[in-house]
Design a protein around this motif. Structure first.
Motif, short mmCIF file in Angstrom:
data_model
loop_
_atom_site.label_atom_id
_atom_site.label_comp_id
_atom_site.label_asym_id
_atom_site.label_seq_id
_atom_site.Cartn_x
_atom_site.Cartn_y
_atom_site.Cartn_z
N ARG A 21 82.33 87.53 75.86
CA ARG A 21 81.87 87.20 74.51
C ARG A 21 80.58 86.38 74.55
O ARG A 21 79.72 86.55 73.71
CB ARG A 21 82.94 86.42 73.77
CG ARG A 21 84.18 87.24 73.53
CD ARG A 21 85.08 86.59 72.49
NE ARG A 21 86.35 87.27 72.37
CZ ARG A 21 86.54 88.36 71.68
NH1 ARG A 21 85.55 88.93 71.05
NH2 ARG A 21 87.74 88.92 71.61
N ARG A 22 80.44 85.50 75.51
CA ARG A 22 79.28 84.62 75.52
C ARG A 22 78.00 85.35 75.93
O ARG A 22 76.96 85.20 75.30
CB ARG A 22 79.53 83.45 76.45
CG ARG A 22 78.43 82.44 76.42
CD ARG A 22 78.79 81.20 77.16
NE ARG A 22 77.66 80.31 77.15
CZ ARG A 22 77.72 79.03 77.30
NH1 ARG A 22 78.89 78.47 77.46
NH2 ARG A 22 76.64 78.30 77.28
N HIS A 23 78.04 86.13 76.98
CA HIS A 23 76.89 86.92 77.46
C HIS A 23 77.35 88.37 77.62
O HIS A 23 77.61 88.82 78.73
CB HIS A 23 76.40 86.38 78.81
CG HIS A 23 75.98 84.95 78.76
ND1 HIS A 23 74.83 84.54 78.14
CD2 HIS A 23 76.57 83.84 79.24
CE1 HIS A 23 74.72 83.22 78.25
NE2 HIS A 23 75.77 82.77 78.91
N PRO A 24 77.44 89.10 76.53
CA PRO A 24 78.04 90.44 76.60
C PRO A 24 77.21 91.46 77.38
O PRO A 24 77.77 92.31 78.03
CB PRO A 24 78.18 90.85 75.14
CG PRO A 24 77.17 90.05 74.42
CD PRO A 24 77.01 88.78 75.18
N GLY A 25 75.90 91.37 77.33
CA GLY A 25 75.07 92.34 78.05
C GLY A 25 75.23 93.74 77.49
O GLY A 25 75.63 93.95 76.35
N ARG A 26 74.93 94.71 78.31
CA ARG A 26 75.00 96.11 77.90
C ARG A 26 76.46 96.56 77.85
O ARG A 26 77.27 96.17 78.68
CB ARG A 26 74.24 96.96 78.90
CG ARG A 26 74.18 98.42 78.54
CD ARG A 26 73.46 99.22 79.58
NE ARG A 26 72.07 98.80 79.63
CZ ARG A 26 71.17 99.33 80.43
NH1 ARG A 26 71.52 100.27 81.27
NH2 ARG A 26 69.93 98.91 80.42
#
Length: 48
Positions: A21-26
């Protein structure tokens, strides 16, 4: 293409990955599509 019966045997072996959730990316590609691509490269012997 990966036949349904083969996919039913392979799918339980793959890890279930939750999306961060914090750094979902691709977004992840569907595992079945990724496997089809890998098998295509191996079958045709084209460069990756």
């Amino acid at each position: 293409m990966v036949p349904d019966d083969l996919w039913e045997r392979i799918e339980p072996l793959l890890p279930k990955v939750e999306r961060r959730r914090r750094h979902p990316g691709r977004k992840r590609l569907d595992d079945r599509k990724a496997l089809c691509g890998i098998l295509f490269v191996l079958y045709t012997a084209i460069p990756w």
